[in-house]
Design an enzyme around this catalytic site. Structure first.
Site, short mmCIF file in Angstrom:
data_model
loop_
_atom_site.label_atom_id
_atom_site.label_comp_id
_atom_site.label_asym_id
_atom_site.label_seq_id
_atom_site.Cartn_x
_atom_site.Cartn_y
_atom_site.Cartn_z
CD GLU B 58 -1.18 -2.62 1.80
OE1 GLU B 58 -0.09 -2.74 2.07
OE2 GLU B 58 -2.29 -3.54 1.55
CG HIS B 109 -13.59 -3.44 3.52
ND1 HIS B 109 -13.79 -3.42 2.28
CD2 HIS B 109 -13.98 -4.71 3.79
CE1 HIS B 109 -14.25 -4.30 1.74
NE2 HIS B 109 -14.57 -5.18 2.46
CG ASP B 117 -11.75 -9.71 7.80
OD1 ASP B 117 -11.81 -10.92 7.97
OD2 ASP B 117 -11.36 -8.97 6.72
#
Ligand SMILES: Cc1ncc(C[n+]2csc(CCOP(=O)(O)OP(=O)(O)O)c2C)c(N)n1
Ligand SMILES: [Mg+2]
Lengths: 281, 312
Positions: B58, B109, B117
């Site tokens: 990322e 998310h 999660d």
């Protein structure tokens, strides 16, 4: 490998796979593919290699395992339950509200979990820290870090690789689960991290390749790892994502989805058949 | 309001990008191995040559996005909020924020509604982090209509934008035919005189439900939707403070540094009145179905109703 031991390990690994399916099915979410691909590895480590005591999970001299690919927690939970760190019944409440077994490993709440993980790339750094600590205080324990092949796309993995070699962390073994798949497809299509053996070698690691689903080869690899001194060891294990459940094998779609009831029944009957075959002779 | 169509705003993000691809020749969409989840996969399918998967990296992706955008490309970089704002914070700050490069970050998310999660993936800090970057625009849309409009507006906007989307399907309450989106402008959804509920994202609809129930009980609550958290619409907040004398803020984010903090900063400087913040109360989340977690953390109309009542 001794045939009796091999049979025992095969039986345990099959039970670990059943635990993975049980957990993910009851959670209606989670990551079966990459969990199934490390079932044999974790079975071998926790049954043969690692010095751990389920009755004393925080034993200071224990060997440590950091599941850097934390999304494969179902596999870790399943082997920990097999070894008696907590009741197998817990697997059924995986990911539920108030459950001990969180979606990703939580060292505060789960006996046997040595490090909280889930954000890819970070676990291997923590594993280096644990290994460094053993060096600093002359402790004899070993540290195992389990990574995904997709995970090695994170730059942090290579920062850790550099650090481990520089600090001669020969008490650290990193196992990369080379199942060839990540979320968006094949690792070689998404943003290829290969060739991994050459990369780890260039970073100063001793590299071993291993068949992830062959206990003879697993034993050979870890015996070789044990003899290495002065540098960390990377084991690149060639595995099959979804191993042991026919319809999940090598399917990218089974990275992060749970089976429905019909699929659950099919998966369980395949594994049960395998288990009775193993137990039968 | 119960039988409304529900769409997750991450889905709106993917669909809006696919629409944008038709209009913008210079569009490039980046992802970090989460195209199936962030829904940039919808775009990828239609424009495979304009979609680049950066792999699970990322920080690098944000640098790539910055470089692409310096040459005039319109760039959307996508991941989960945890990794876009969290993992890549410093790259966003120094390679996008400081040079004020118009990269659009699509962070899906977000918040506790990630669900099963668990804590490592439930990002309740992204708004706080992004707010501290000078010149960063932050948009947290409330439904499908607003989310799509936000993506189109961001594409044309000359500056870095952080957009926050959710995993959970949420009611589409805005009317697509009449809805007008303007970056930085709060939306008055319901007028009222007793108290003002200022909400953002997923919590806007819950606030509307709460206000409806409160009205039945004789409490006339104003409801304001703040989709742009930075720059924040000071005027609509000060007006509400003056006219209703009390404010409750609601967000699916930590009460530290998010909408509640931003509103309190405006109010204390310009028109001090009590501000009560509903949000994640300086805690980590945990695994569970999104709906149950939202209830547990008080991110639901019931808690908004109770909070409003005890504030009055
Ligand atoms: C930093 C970070 N980015 C993204 C994710 C989301 N994510 C979870 S699993 C996964 C793919 C992992 O692929 P791989 O490492 O190959 O794992 P395996 O095939 O063994 O399941 C991704 C991108 C994450 N958990 N952490
Ligand atoms: Mg993989």
């Amino acid at each position: 490998m001794d045939e009796i031991l091999k049979k025992q390990l095969s039986i345990t690994a099959c039970k670990v796979r059943m635990g993975i399916i049980e957990g993910v099915y009851n959670a209606k979410s989670g990551h079966p593919g990459g969990s199934l691909s490390i079932a044999d590895l974790l079975t071998y480590l926790y049954s043969v290699k690692m010095n751990v005591d389920p009755k004393n999970p925080k034993m200071p001299e224990r060997d440590r395992l950091v599941l850097s690919k934390g999304h494969c927690a179902p596999a870790l939970y399943s082997i920990l339950a097999e070894r008696g760190f907590f009741p197998k019944e817990e697997l059924k409440s995986l990911r539920h509200i108030g459950a001990m077994l969180q979606g990703h490993p939580d060292m505060k709440g789960t006996p046997g979990v040595d490090m909280s993980t889930g954000s890819l790339g970070q676990g291997i750094s923590a594993a280096c820290g644990i290994a460094l600590s053993a060096k600093l205080s002359n402790d004899a324990y070993k540290v195992y870090a389990v990574l995904g092949d997709g995970e090695t796309e994170e730059g942090q993995v290579w920062e850790a690789a550099m650090f481990a070699a520089h600090n001669k962390l020969d008490n650290l073994v990193a196992i990369v689960d080379f199942n060839g798949l990540q979320i968006d497809g094949a690792v070689t299509d998404v943003c290829s991290p290969v060739p991994l053996p050459e990369k780890f070698s260039a970073f100063g690691w001793h590299v071993i390749t291993m068949d992830a689903h062959d206990f003879d080869d697993i034993e050979r690899a870890f015996n070789e790892a044990e003899k290495i001194s002065g540098q960390p060891v990377a084991i690149i294990q060639k595995s099959t994502k979804g191993k042991g459940v026919s319809f999940m094998e090598n399917q990218v779609s089974w990275h992060g989805s749970a089976p429905n009831e019909e699929q659950y029944n099919q998966a369980m009957s395949e594994l049960k058949a395998k288990l009775s075959e193993l137990e039968g002779n | 309001m119960a039988d409304m169509v529900k769409i997750a705003t991450r889905e709106s993000y993917g669909n809006a990008l696919a629409e944008l691809g038709e209009k913008l020749d210079n569009l490039v969409v980046l992802d970090a191995d989460l195209a199936a989840a962030t829904k940039t996969g919808i775009f990828k399918k239609k424009f495979p040559e304009k979609f680049i998967d950066c792999g699970i990296a990322e920080g690098n992706m944000m640098g790539i996005a910055a470089g692409l955008a310096t040459t005039g490309k319109t760039v959307f970089a996508s991941s989960f909020a945890m990794f876009a704002a969290g993992r890549a914070f410093e790259q966003v700050r120094n390679s996008i924020g400081y040079p004020h490069i118009p990269v659009k970050i699509g962070a899906t998310h977000a918040g506790i509604s990630v669900g099963e999660d668990g804590a490592t993936h439930q990002c309740n800090e992204d708004i706080a982090l992004m707010r501290t970057i000078p010149g960063m625009t932050i948009i947290n849309p409330a439904d499908d209509v607003e989310a799509k409009a936000a993506v189109f507006a961001a594409a044309e906007f000359n500056g870095p934008v952080y957009m926050r989307f959710g995993r959970l399907a949420t009611p589409v309450f805005n009317n697509p035919d009449t809805y007008k989106f303007e970056i930085g402008k709060g939306v008055l959804l319901k007028d009222g005189t007793d108290i003002t509920i200022i909400a953002t994202g997923l919590m806007v609809y819950e606030s509307l439900l709460a206000a409806e129930e409160l009205a039945k009980q004789g409490i006339n609550a104003r409801v304001i939707n703040i989709h742009t958290i930075k720059p924040i619409d000071k005027d609509i907040i000060i007006k509400a403070a003056k006219e209703t004398k009390k404010i409750v803020t609601v967000e699916e984010h930590s009460i530290i540094g998010g909408l509640g903090s931003a509103v309190a900063e405006v109010v204390t400087e310009s028109c001090p009145v009590p501000v009560i913040r509903i949000g994640v109360n300086d805690k980590f989340g945990h695994s569970g179905p999104a709906k149950d977690l939202l209830k547990e953390f008080g991110l639901c109309s019931e808690n908004i109703i109770n909070t409003v009542k005890s504030a009055l």
